[in-house]
Design a protein around this motif. Sequence first.
Motif, PDB file in Angstrom:
ATOM      1  N   PRO A  50      45.019  41.897  43.826  1.00 43.36           N
ATOM      2  CA  PRO A  50      46.400  41.981  44.766  1.00 43.36           C
ATOM      3  C   PRO A  50      47.539  42.102  43.544  1.00 43.36           C
ATOM      4  O   PRO A  50      48.574  42.327  43.961  1.00 43.36           O
ATOM      5  CB  PRO A  50      46.438  40.550  45.241  1.00 43.36           C
ATOM      6  CG  PRO A  50      45.788  39.689  44.581  1.00 43.36           C
ATOM      7  CD  PRO A  50      44.352  40.617  43.908  1.00 43.36           C
ATOM      8  N   SER A  51      47.511  41.768  42.291  1.00 40.27           N
ATOM      9  CA  SER A  51      48.502  41.820  41.566  1.00 40.27           C
ATOM     10  C   SER A  51      48.642  43.474  40.988  1.00 40.27           C
ATOM     11  O   SER A  51      49.781  43.711  40.767  1.00 40.27           O
ATOM     12  CB  SER A  51      48.225  41.145  40.064  1.00 40.27           C
ATOM     13  OG  SER A  51      49.240  41.107  39.327  1.00 40.27           O
ATOM     14  N   CYS A  52      47.567  43.836  40.406  1.00 37.78           N
ATOM     15  CA  CYS A  52      47.729  45.331  39.875  1.00 37.78           C
ATOM     16  C   CYS A  52      46.944  46.505  40.537  1.00 37.78           C
ATOM     17  O   CYS A  52      47.216  47.713  40.357  1.00 37.78           O
ATOM     18  CB  CYS A  52      47.202  45.257  38.363  1.00 37.78           C
ATOM     19  SG  CYS A  52      45.398  45.279  38.004  1.00 37.78           S
ATOM     20  N   GLY A  53      46.198  46.101  41.683  1.00 43.55           N
ATOM     21  CA  GLY A  53      45.557  47.153  42.426  1.00 43.55           C
ATOM     22  C   GLY A  53      44.103  47.653  41.962  1.00 43.55           C
ATOM     23  O   GLY A  53      43.792  48.478  42.415  1.00 43.55           O
ATOM     24  N   THR A  75      30.059  45.061  41.093  1.00 46.29           N
ATOM     25  CA  THR A  75      31.185  44.580  40.571  1.00 46.29           C
ATOM     26  C   THR A  75      31.741  45.564  39.334  1.00 46.29           C
ATOM     27  O   THR A  75      30.777  45.900  38.449  1.00 46.29           O
ATOM     28  CB  THR A  75      30.777  43.109  40.071  1.00 46.29           C
ATOM     29  OG1 THR A  75      30.522  42.227  40.751  1.00 46.29           O
ATOM     30  CG2 THR A  75      31.991  42.659  39.027  1.00 46.29           C
ATOM     31  N   VAL A  76      32.846  45.991  39.232  1.00 48.16           N
ATOM     32  CA  VAL A  76      33.175  47.055  38.498  1.00 48.16           C
ATOM     33  C   VAL A  76      34.437  46.424  37.635  1.00 48.16           C
ATOM     34  O   VAL A  76      34.702  47.046  36.449  1.00 48.16           O
ATOM     35  CB  VAL A  76      33.547  48.541  39.177  1.00 48.16           C
ATOM     36  CG1 VAL A  76      32.397  49.038  39.847  1.00 48.16           C
ATOM     37  CG2 VAL A  76      34.639  48.081  40.220  1.00 48.16           C
ATOM     38  N   GLY A  77      35.289  45.765  38.062  1.00 47.67           N
ATOM     39  CA  GLY A  77      36.545  45.351  37.296  1.00 47.67           C
ATOM     40  C   GLY A  77      36.859  43.949  37.389  1.00 47.67           C
ATOM     41  O   GLY A  77      38.031  43.293  36.976  1.00 47.67           O
ATOM     42  N   LEU A  78      35.678  42.941  37.599  1.00 44.53           N
ATOM     43  CA  LEU A  78      35.977  41.658  37.623  1.00 44.53           C
ATOM     44  C   LEU A  78      35.243  40.972  36.314  1.00 44.53           C
ATOM     45  O   LEU A  78      33.998  41.165  36.031  1.00 44.53           O
ATOM     46  CB  LEU A  78      35.172  41.068  38.987  1.00 44.53           C
ATOM     47  CG  LEU A  78      35.610  39.295  39.238  1.00 44.53           C
ATOM     48  CD1 LEU A  78      37.077  39.477  39.575  1.00 44.53           C
ATOM     49  CD2 LEU A  78      34.673  39.261  40.480  1.00 44.53           C
ATOM     50  N   SER A  79      35.843  40.095  35.695  1.00 44.02           N
ATOM     51  CA  SER A  79      35.203  39.408  34.594  1.00 44.02           C
ATOM     52  C   SER A  79      35.424  37.969  34.939  1.00 44.02           C
ATOM     53  O   SER A  79      36.387  37.268  35.005  1.00 44.02           O
ATOM     54  CB  SER A  79      36.086  39.638  33.357  1.00 44.02           C
ATOM     55  OG  SER A  79      35.663  38.824  32.390  1.00 44.02           O
ATOM     56  N   LYS A  80      34.133  37.224  35.386  1.00 45.12           N
ATOM     57  CA  LYS A  80      34.070  36.176  35.843  1.00 45.12           C
ATOM     58  C   LYS A  80      34.893  35.756  37.164  1.00 45.12           C
ATOM     59  O   LYS A  80      34.605  36.693  38.204  1.00 45.12           O
ATOM     60  CB  LYS A  80      34.270  35.011  34.986  1.00 45.12           C
ATOM     61  CG  LYS A  80      33.417  35.004  33.714  1.00 45.12           C
ATOM     62  CD  LYS A  80      33.582  33.796  32.655  1.00 45.12           C
ATOM     63  CE  LYS A  80      32.661  33.551  31.711  1.00 45.12           C
ATOM     64  NZ  LYS A  80      32.940  32.713  30.549  1.00 45.12           N
ATOM     65  N   ASP A  81      35.934  35.142  37.349  1.00 42.76           N
ATOM     66  CA  ASP A  81      36.804  35.214  38.200  1.00 42.76           C
ATOM     67  C   ASP A  81      38.249  35.588  38.007  1.00 42.76           C
ATOM     68  O   ASP A  81      39.165  35.404  38.667  1.00 42.76           O
ATOM     69  CB  ASP A  81      36.759  33.611  39.060  1.00 42.76           C
ATOM     70  CG  ASP A  81      37.628  32.886  37.799  1.00 42.76           C
ATOM     71  OD1 ASP A  81      37.844  33.255  36.487  1.00 42.76           O
ATOM     72  OD2 ASP A  81      38.036  31.628  38.042  1.00 42.76           O
ATOM     73  N   ARG A  82      38.235  36.886  36.987  1.00 40.11           N
ATOM     74  CA  ARG A  82      39.690  37.406  36.664  1.00 40.11           C
ATOM     75  C   ARG A  82      39.544  38.823  36.675  1.00 40.11           C
ATOM     76  O   ARG A  82      38.419  39.554  36.619  1.00 40.11           O
ATOM     77  CB  ARG A  82      39.965  36.940  35.209  1.00 40.11           C
ATOM     78  CG  ARG A  82      40.011  35.333  34.788  1.00 40.11           C
ATOM     79  CD  ARG A  82      41.374  34.851  35.110  1.00 40.11           C
ATOM     80  NE  ARG A  82      41.438  33.595  34.980  1.00 40.11           N
ATOM     81  CZ  ARG A  82      42.491  32.929  35.289  1.00 40.11           C
ATOM     82  NH1 ARG A  82      43.836  33.552  35.485  1.00 40.11           N
ATOM     83  NH2 ARG A  82      42.682  31.577  35.008  1.00 40.11           N
ATOM     84  N   GLU A 106      44.500  38.561  36.360  1.00 39.52           N
ATOM     85  CA  GLU A 106      44.922  37.741  37.699  1.00 39.52           C
ATOM     86  C   GLU A 106      43.456  36.898  38.070  1.00 39.52           C
ATOM     87  O   GLU A 106      42.461  37.425  37.989  1.00 39.52           O
ATOM     88  CB  GLU A 106      45.224  38.730  38.738  1.00 39.52           C
ATOM     89  CG  GLU A 106      45.348  38.023  40.096  1.00 39.52           C
ATOM     90  CD  GLU A 106      46.868  37.181  40.275  1.00 39.52           C
ATOM     91  OE1 GLU A 106      47.022  36.672  41.314  1.00 39.52           O
ATOM     92  OE2 GLU A 106      47.859  37.466  39.264  1.00 39.52           O
ATOM     93  N   ARG A 107      43.867  35.810  38.490  1.00 39.64           N
ATOM     94  CA  ARG A 107      42.601  34.855  38.794  1.00 39.64           C
ATOM     95  C   ARG A 107      42.136  35.435  40.233  1.00 39.64           C
ATOM     96  O   ARG A 107      43.367  35.503  41.029  1.00 39.64           O
ATOM     97  CB  ARG A 107      42.999  33.390  38.750  1.00 39.64           C
ATOM     98  CG  ARG A 107      41.442  32.561  38.992  1.00 39.64           C
ATOM     99  CD  ARG A 107      41.926  31.291  39.240  1.00 39.64           C
ATOM    100  NE  ARG A 107      42.302  30.803  40.583  1.00 39.64           N
ATOM    101  CZ  ARG A 107      41.607  30.592  41.577  1.00 39.64           C
ATOM    102  NH1 ARG A 107      40.247  30.546  41.508  1.00 39.64           N
ATOM    103  NH2 ARG A 107      42.260  30.186  42.626  1.00 39.64           N
TER     104      ARG A 107
END
Length: 336
Positions: free
Chosen positions: A299-302, A315-322, A328-329
């Motif tokens: 929701p921050s950078c799209g 999952t393509v752009g998620l590192s753990k919960d960021r 952005e969390r």
Amino acid sequence: MHEAHQYERIGDGTVRCSLCAHRCTIANGKHGICGVRINRGGTLYAATFGRVVSEAVDPIEKKPLFHFLPGTLSYSLGSVGCNFRCQHCQNWEISQAGLEDLPLMAISPEEGVERALASGAASIAWTYNEPTIWHEYPLEMGAIARARGLQTVYVTNGYITEEALAELAPMLGAFRVDLKAFSDDFYRKVCRARLQPVLDATVAAHEHGMHVETVTLVIPGLNDSMEEMEALIRWVVENLGPDTPMHFTRFHPDYHMRDREPTPFALLERIYRRACELGAHYPYLGNVPPGPYENTLCPSCGSLLIERSGFMSRTVGLSKDRCGSCGERIPGVFPA
């Protein structure tokens, strides 16, 4: 039979059940609206304890849950009965069935956990029919499951009392709730229930720290006005927070509601866009052709974080919960 929780004896062999918002008064020899909580001699029994009609290992996305262990499997159980009478129910063969209508197999709480672990699932989901009315069974199985490292899921209509929900809270990880409409008239006419208890329980689940995602089946001519959808979205944003995933799903004719057309895709697109405008960070569309409306975006950078097609996710752009791009969390429960 297994004695029920959440009831009181009120004299003359009659009991009052406090499990769901109907709060049925049940005479000796009778059962509640759900059909599976039975009064015998002034004692209320949970007639479906350990009795299963549906068992499967599903992708968690099928529930649908998009921010709760995405990409994992969920060992899923259902039985018979429901405390709603939805005219459009898609699982009516079991939800509107009685104890004698279908063959029920016995699975103890301990055996259920062992089956879940053997399946490779990361969670147990009580689903297909209404899990609230199965209360004692998931309560016992869930406690064992959490001790063995499994997560737990209710796929629910949300018609549970706050005292019953408090009893579940130590073991229940996710509360995937249907907000069937934002009109008490709809609930009374279509479901034979009321709206406010669902809203109260959903807020209570959020306050207990459960992961909450909402699902609204958009039915042409019944709950599909933009005014009603906007009111529902505002309520979720204000009471559960803008990070609450909201699913808007396409209706198809079923059960006693076969006289309506499927929801126009253009309407669902308008609801999606309006949800974003009203501050919902994670709206999704369901029962639609594969496309961008199932994906999770930052929701921050799209940036694209989780790409989905049907019940498959990547999952393509998620590192753990960021977010891997901006840090952005992202709220949810994600695999380690």
